[in-house]
Motif scaffolding. Structure first.
Motif, PDB file in Angstrom:
ATOM      1  N   SER A 162       0.817  -1.205   0.000  1.00 17.55           N
ATOM      2  CA  SER A 162       0.000   0.000   0.000  1.00 17.55           C
ATOM      3  C   SER A 162       0.857   1.264   0.000  1.00 17.55           C
ATOM      4  CB  SER A 162      -0.936   0.002   1.211  1.00 17.55           C
ATOM      5  OG  SER A 162      -0.180   0.065   2.405  1.00 17.55           O
ATOM      6  N   LYS A 163       2.086   1.184   0.531  1.00 17.30           N
ATOM      7  CA  LYS A 163       2.969   2.349   0.581  1.00 17.30           C
ATOM      8  C   LYS A 163       3.842   2.477  -0.660  1.00 17.30           C
ATOM      9  CE  LYS A 163       3.299   2.135   5.587  1.00 17.30           C
ATOM     10  NZ  LYS A 163       4.177   1.853   6.725  1.00 17.30           N
ATOM     11  N   VAL A 164       4.249   1.331  -1.232  1.00 18.87           N
ATOM     12  CA  VAL A 164       5.140   1.318  -2.384  1.00 18.87           C
ATOM     13  C   VAL A 164       4.368   0.721  -3.554  1.00 18.87           C
ATOM     14  CG1 VAL A 164       7.327   0.443  -3.275  1.00 18.87           C
ATOM     15  CG2 VAL A 164       7.094   0.965  -0.846  1.00 18.87           C
ATOM     16  N   SER A 165       4.550   1.284  -4.709  1.00 16.51           N
ATOM     17  CA  SER A 165       3.786   0.808  -5.860  1.00 16.51           C
ATOM     18  C   SER A 165       4.441  -0.442  -6.455  1.00 16.51           C
ATOM     19  CB  SER A 165       3.692   1.907  -6.916  1.00 16.51           C
ATOM     20  OG  SER A 165       4.990   2.235  -7.363  1.00 16.51           O
ATOM     21  N   THR A 166       4.267  -1.551  -5.802  1.00 11.85           N
ATOM     22  CA  THR A 166       4.727  -2.829  -6.336  1.00 11.85           C
ATOM     23  C   THR A 166       3.609  -3.844  -6.169  1.00 11.85           C
ATOM     24  OG1 THR A 166       6.409  -4.540  -6.257  1.00 11.85           O
ATOM     25  CG2 THR A 166       5.840  -3.517  -4.170  1.00 11.85           C
ATOM     26  N   SER A 167       3.422  -4.627  -7.187  1.00 15.42           N
ATOM     27  CA  SER A 167       2.385  -5.640  -7.104  1.00 15.42           C
ATOM     28  C   SER A 167       2.974  -7.040  -7.156  1.00 15.42           C
ATOM     29  CB  SER A 167       1.387  -5.463  -8.249  1.00 15.42           C
ATOM     30  OG  SER A 167       2.070  -5.598  -9.480  1.00 15.42           O
ATOM     31  N   LYS A 168       4.249  -7.136  -7.504  1.00 18.39           N
ATOM     32  CA  LYS A 168       4.887  -8.432  -7.654  1.00 18.39           C
ATOM     33  C   LYS A 168       5.796  -8.695  -6.456  1.00 18.39           C
ATOM     34  CE  LYS A 168       7.944  -8.722 -10.886  1.00 18.39           C
ATOM     35  NZ  LYS A 168       8.696  -8.899 -12.119  1.00 18.39           N
ATOM     36  N   THR A 169       5.776  -9.929  -5.957  1.00 17.79           N
ATOM     37  CA  THR A 169       6.673 -10.334  -4.880  1.00 17.79           C
ATOM     38  C   THR A 169       7.352 -11.619  -5.281  1.00 17.79           C
ATOM     39  OG1 THR A 169       5.252  -9.335  -3.207  1.00 17.79           O
ATOM     40  CG2 THR A 169       6.840 -10.945  -2.457  1.00 17.79           C
ATOM     41  N   LEU A 170       8.681 -11.624  -5.214  1.00 21.12           N
ATOM     42  CA  LEU A 170       9.478 -12.808  -5.483  1.00 21.12           C
ATOM     43  C   LEU A 170       9.996 -13.320  -4.152  1.00 21.12           C
ATOM     44  CD1 LEU A 170      11.479 -11.415  -8.512  1.00 21.12           C
ATOM     45  CD2 LEU A 170       9.452 -12.857  -8.578  1.00 21.12           C
ATOM     46  N   SER A 205      -0.268 -22.131  -0.297  1.00 15.98           N
ATOM     47  CA  SER A 205      -0.505 -20.849   0.365  1.00 15.98           C
ATOM     48  C   SER A 205       0.175 -19.717  -0.391  1.00 15.98           C
ATOM     49  CB  SER A 205      -0.004 -20.905   1.809  1.00 15.98           C
ATOM     50  OG  SER A 205      -0.132 -19.659   2.428  1.00 15.98           O
ATOM     51  N   LEU A 206       1.409 -19.936  -0.824  1.00 15.32           N
ATOM     52  CA  LEU A 206       2.121 -18.904  -1.590  1.00 15.32           C
ATOM     53  C   LEU A 206       1.461 -18.676  -2.947  1.00 15.32           C
ATOM     54  CD1 LEU A 206       5.810 -19.846  -0.733  1.00 15.32           C
ATOM     55  CD2 LEU A 206       4.544 -17.841   0.034  1.00 15.32           C
ATOM     56  N   ARG A 207       0.961 -19.725  -3.559  1.00 17.20           N
ATOM     57  CA  ARG A 207       0.279 -19.588  -4.844  1.00 17.20           C
ATOM     58  C   ARG A 207      -1.013 -18.783  -4.681  1.00 17.20           C
ATOM     59  NH1 ARG A 207      -0.510 -24.813  -6.257  1.00 17.20           N
ATOM     60  NH2 ARG A 207       1.669 -24.952  -6.801  1.00 17.20           N
ATOM     61  N   GLU A 208      -1.756 -19.029  -3.581  1.00 15.64           N
ATOM     62  CA  GLU A 208      -2.984 -18.272  -3.337  1.00 15.64           C
ATOM     63  C   GLU A 208      -2.695 -16.785  -3.116  1.00 15.64           C
ATOM     64  OE1 GLU A 208      -4.803 -20.082   0.022  1.00 15.64           O
ATOM     65  OE2 GLU A 208      -5.355 -21.907  -1.064  1.00 15.64           O
ATOM     66  N   LEU A 209      -1.549 -16.486  -2.526  1.00 17.12           N
ATOM     67  CA  LEU A 209      -1.175 -15.097  -2.280  1.00 17.12           C
ATOM     68  C   LEU A 209      -0.641 -14.409  -3.529  1.00 17.12           C
ATOM     69  CD1 LEU A 209       0.652 -15.538   1.137  1.00 17.12           C
ATOM     70  CD2 LEU A 209      -1.613 -14.581   0.757  1.00 17.12           C
ATOM     71  N   GLY A 210      -0.374 -15.172  -4.578  1.00 17.14           N
ATOM     72  CA  GLY A 210       0.169 -14.604  -5.799  1.00 17.14           C
ATOM     73  C   GLY A 210       1.653 -14.300  -5.687  1.00 17.14           C
ATOM     74  N   ILE A 211       2.357 -15.073  -4.880  1.00 14.73           N
ATOM     75  CA  ILE A 211       3.784 -14.863  -4.663  1.00 14.73           C
ATOM     76  C   ILE A 211       4.556 -15.906  -5.442  1.00 14.73           C
ATOM     77  CG2 ILE A 211       5.628 -14.904  -2.949  1.00 14.73           C
ATOM     78  CD1 ILE A 211       3.616 -13.892  -0.908  1.00 14.73           C
ATOM     79  N   GLN A 212       5.498 -15.447  -6.276  1.00 17.00           N
ATOM     80  CA  GLN A 212       6.353 -16.358  -7.021  1.00 17.00           C
ATOM     81  C   GLN A 212       7.511 -16.788  -6.136  1.00 17.00           C
ATOM     82  OE1 GLN A 212       7.661 -14.144 -10.442  1.00 17.00           O
ATOM     83  NE2 GLN A 212       6.399 -15.408 -11.785  1.00 17.00           N
ATOM     84  N   VAL A 213       7.873 -18.072  -6.207  1.00 10.81           N
ATOM     85  CA  VAL A 213       9.013 -18.590  -5.458  1.00 10.81           C
ATOM     86  C   VAL A 213      10.185 -18.741  -6.416  1.00 10.81           C
ATOM     87  CG1 VAL A 213       9.882 -20.489  -4.060  1.00 10.81           C
ATOM     88  CG2 VAL A 213       7.500 -19.793  -3.865  1.00 10.81           C
ATOM     89  N   LEU A 214      11.296 -18.084  -6.074  1.00 14.09           N
ATOM     90  CA  LEU A 214      12.501 -18.201  -6.889  1.00 14.09           C
ATOM     91  C   LEU A 214      13.165 -19.548  -6.630  1.00 14.09           C
ATOM     92  CD1 LEU A 214      14.029 -14.662  -6.358  1.00 14.09           C
ATOM     93  CD2 LEU A 214      12.935 -15.538  -8.414  1.00 14.09           C
ATOM     94  N   PRO A 215      13.743 -20.161  -7.650  1.00 11.49           N
ATOM     95  CA  PRO A 215      14.408 -21.441  -7.438  1.00 11.49           C
ATOM     96  C   PRO A 215      15.669 -21.255  -6.594  1.00 11.49           C
ATOM     97  CG  PRO A 215      14.755 -20.683  -9.675  1.00 11.49           C
ATOM     98  CD  PRO A 215      13.794 -19.724  -9.051  1.00 11.49           C
TER      99      PRO A 215
END
Length: 144
Positions: free
Chosen positions: A100-108, A125-135
């Motif tokens: 909400s403070k920083v304009s970012t919508s993507k989280t790795l 759970s991470l998939r439901e949150l829309g968070i990508q997991v880096l290998p």
């Protein structure tokens, strides 16, 4: 599936890990002070001893600083359900607050290949949150 190509920013990466910390408790010397009269035997003194406690700390952070710190309760094991319910919930609320403070919508998300991190409950759970997991490559102490 993580797409390795495309725009990525360091500000999108959230990383974390667990570590065991030992701490020691020594009783203060003032516990040994007392007034005695001549007829009373001196009681046993409490001496500083090797009293250690071992606790697991989990810390997640991004480029702005710490997001979540969790201390595993005593006589508890880090499982996937504990990881999702306690650790990831703190991380999720901190990420949403920063979004909400920083304009970012993507989280790795970058964490190691520990059992609770790779469990089905965690990945869902991470998939439901829309968070990508880096290998995370296996046997890479440089990244840890």
């Amino acid at each position: 599936m993580v797409k390795l190509h495309g725009p990525k920013r360091f500000s999108d990466i959230v990383t974390g890990d667990e570590t065991w910390l030992l701490f020691f408790i020594n009783p203060p010397k003032r516990l040994n002070r007392m007034w005695l009269d001549g007829q009373v035997d001196r009681p046993a003194m409490s001496r500083p001893g090797f009293q250690s406690r071992k606790r697991m700390f989990t810390l997640f952070f991004n480029y702005r600083g710490s997001l979540a710190v969790d201390i595993l309760p005593q006589d508890t094991t880090m499982t996937a359900t504990y990881y999702v319910q306690n650790v990831l919930s703190q991380v999720k609320s901190a990420i949403n607050e920063q979004r909400s403070k920083v304009s970012t919508s993507k989280t790795l998300f970058l964490h190691d290949n520990a059992g609770p991190h790779k469990a089905r409950a965690t990945t869902e759970s991470l998939r439901e949150l829309g968070i990508q997991v880096l290998p995370h490559p296996a046997y890479s102490p440089d990244l840890a």
